[in-house]
Design a protein around this motif. Structure first.
Motif, mmCIF file in Angstrom:
data_model
loop_
_atom_site.group_PDB
_atom_site.id
_atom_site.type_symbol
_atom_site.label_atom_id
_atom_site.label_comp_id
_atom_site.label_asym_id
_atom_site.label_seq_id
_atom_site.Cartn_x
_atom_site.Cartn_y
_atom_site.Cartn_z
ATOM 1 N N UNK A 1 0.845 -1.191 0.000
ATOM 2 C CA UNK A 1 0.000 0.000 0.000
ATOM 3 C C UNK A 1 0.881 1.241 0.000
ATOM 4 N N UNK A 2 0.668 2.119 -0.969
ATOM 5 C CA UNK A 2 1.373 3.402 -1.078
ATOM 6 C C UNK A 2 2.892 3.243 -1.068
ATOM 7 N N UNK A 3 3.376 2.161 -1.675
ATOM 8 C CA UNK A 3 4.815 1.944 -1.761
ATOM 9 C C UNK A 3 5.420 1.288 -0.543
ATOM 10 N N UNK A 4 4.571 0.822 0.398
ATOM 11 C CA UNK A 4 5.045 0.136 1.599
ATOM 12 C C UNK A 4 4.484 -1.284 1.634
ATOM 13 N N UNK A 5 5.173 -2.151 2.346
ATOM 14 C CA UNK A 5 4.696 -3.517 2.527
ATOM 15 C C UNK A 5 5.016 -3.956 3.960
ATOM 16 N N UNK A 6 4.106 -4.727 4.548
ATOM 17 C CA UNK A 6 4.313 -5.219 5.901
ATOM 18 C C UNK A 6 4.818 -6.653 5.842
ATOM 19 N N UNK A 7 5.893 -6.932 6.577
ATOM 20 C CA UNK A 7 6.489 -8.267 6.561
ATOM 21 C C UNK A 7 6.996 -8.602 7.962
ATOM 22 N N UNK A 8 6.443 -9.678 8.554
ATOM 23 C CA UNK A 8 6.842 -10.151 9.873
ATOM 24 C C UNK A 8 6.793 -9.039 10.930
ATOM 25 N N UNK A 9 5.707 -8.278 10.914
ATOM 26 C CA UNK A 9 5.503 -7.266 11.937
ATOM 27 C C UNK A 9 6.261 -5.979 11.746
ATOM 28 N N UNK A 10 6.897 -5.790 10.582
ATOM 29 C CA UNK A 10 7.632 -4.554 10.294
ATOM 30 C C UNK A 10 7.191 -4.016 8.936
#
Length: 361
Positions: A82-91
């Motif tokens: 989303x908006x150039x960000x990604x969530x991976x393993x709580x970060x």
């Protein structure tokens, strides 16, 4: 009955969460469920179908971005960029063209890179909630004291007054000595902060705030800073020139004493973190047995042991607050204590009385 009702709510929330995990993943994974509960997150999961998406606050290449954590999940609850960000393993990291965490070479190693994360996570939200609760409770008590001056306490005031007096008279005064009054506000603050958050963590969907080592680290650092700021010349003389110790042995004793300054707050940090986290893990593990064995015979036994552990955790919640406060007061007492005259052989003048912190402990 109220406690039993609360414990049944715990059973309901945990079992529904476990059931949802089994339906979505095909196979129930107790490790994932336990890690999800005791760890921090960008969403606050109270029960199956009841999720609070918390605000994500990021500062990086795109400037300041503020949005809901729900934008990282699609309708199937799958993680999406989303908006150039990604969530991976709580970060949260910057996303590459494929929607995976972007990596860069840092000091010869490939590492994920991301923005400065100032988000309101589950633990931060729980911290705000407990702070509001503490402020509300004690402003109410203070107001009652003003209105009922000279009269017997009642209501919430009568419940908390004995606890406040216990911390002052049974913890601060005997361990710190004549200068105890200046430390009572801090000791009361950490006692009730730890106790309230321990109890909140046992509620259905509660955050594991005092089981977060970053939180216990800060609490321990506060105690260390106050201890060092309060220390007198006797405190440092005991470290650098221990009475009765030959000079050659000081080469060994001084490093040990200096390390001891740091091991005291370290023990405070680890003790609180380990005891609270272990309690959560045991209770969740007992609930997990129901879905691991898938047996009607295991269910009642697991629930019975889990309820027993929950009652035990209510005691542990109070005990850990007491232990942290007690040890902090003892460290303060050691820092401000006025020692008797000691001769070169380590013999004092024997003037310690029964009312001194040393004699009391």
């Amino acid at each position: 009955m109220k406690k039993l009702f609360a414990l049944l709510l715990v059973v309901f929330s945990f079992t529904t969460f476990a059931s949802a995990a089994e339906e979505k993943g095909g196979t129930f994974k107790p490790g994932d469920m336990i890690t999800h509960h005791i760890g921090d997150d960008y969403t606050w999961h109270f029960a199956d179908g009841l999720v609070l998406n918390l605000p994500v606050i990021l500062y990086g290449e795109n400037g300041l971005d503020v949005f809901s954590a729900g934008n990282f999940y699609n309708e199937n609850h799958e993680v999406v960029p989303y908006k150039g960000y990604v969530m991976d393993h709580g970060h949260i990291y910057y996303a590459d063209a494929q929607g995976n965490p972007r990596t860069e070479m840092v000091e010869g190693k490939e590492k994920h890179v991301g923005p400065l994360d100032l988000s309101i996570t589950k633990n931060v939200a729980s911290l705000f909630l407990s702070a509001i609760l503490l402020i509300g409770v004690f402003f109410t008590i203070a107001g009652r004291y003003k209105k009922t001056e000279g009269r017997a306490p009642y209501g919430i005031q009568s419940f908390f007054e004995p606890i406040i007096l216990f911390v002052r008279d049974e913890i601060a005064r005997p361990n710190i000595g004549p200068k105890y009054e200046r430390y009572v506000p801090y000791l009361l603050t950490i006692f009730f902060f730890i106790w309230f958050n321990n109890l909140l963590g046992l509620m259905p969907g509660g955050a594991n705030l005092t089981g977060n080592i970053a939180v216990t680290l800060i609490l321990a650092l506060f105690t260390l800073i106050i201890t060092l700021a309060s220390s007198n010349k006797n405190y440092w003389a005991h470290i650098f020139k221990t009475p009765g110790v030959p000079i050659p042995l000081l080469l060994i004793m001084v490093p040990i004493e200096l390390v001891g300054i740091l091991t005291k707050p370290f023990s405070l940090m680890v003790r609180l973190f380990a005891n609270i986290t272990a309690g959560h893990i045991i209770i969740l593990s007992l609930f997990s047995l129901i879905f691991i064995f898938e047996s009607i015979a295991v269910g009642p036994i697991s629930v019975a042991f889990a309820i027993f552990m929950n009652f035990l955790e209510l005691f542990v919640a109070l005990l850990q607050a007491y232990v942290f406060t007690l040890l902090s007061s003892m460290y303060f007492g050691g820092a401000v204590e006025e020692h008797d005259h000691v001769d070169d052989m380590g013999h004092g003048d024997g003037s310690h009385g029964l009312n001194t912190p040393v004699a009391a402990h």
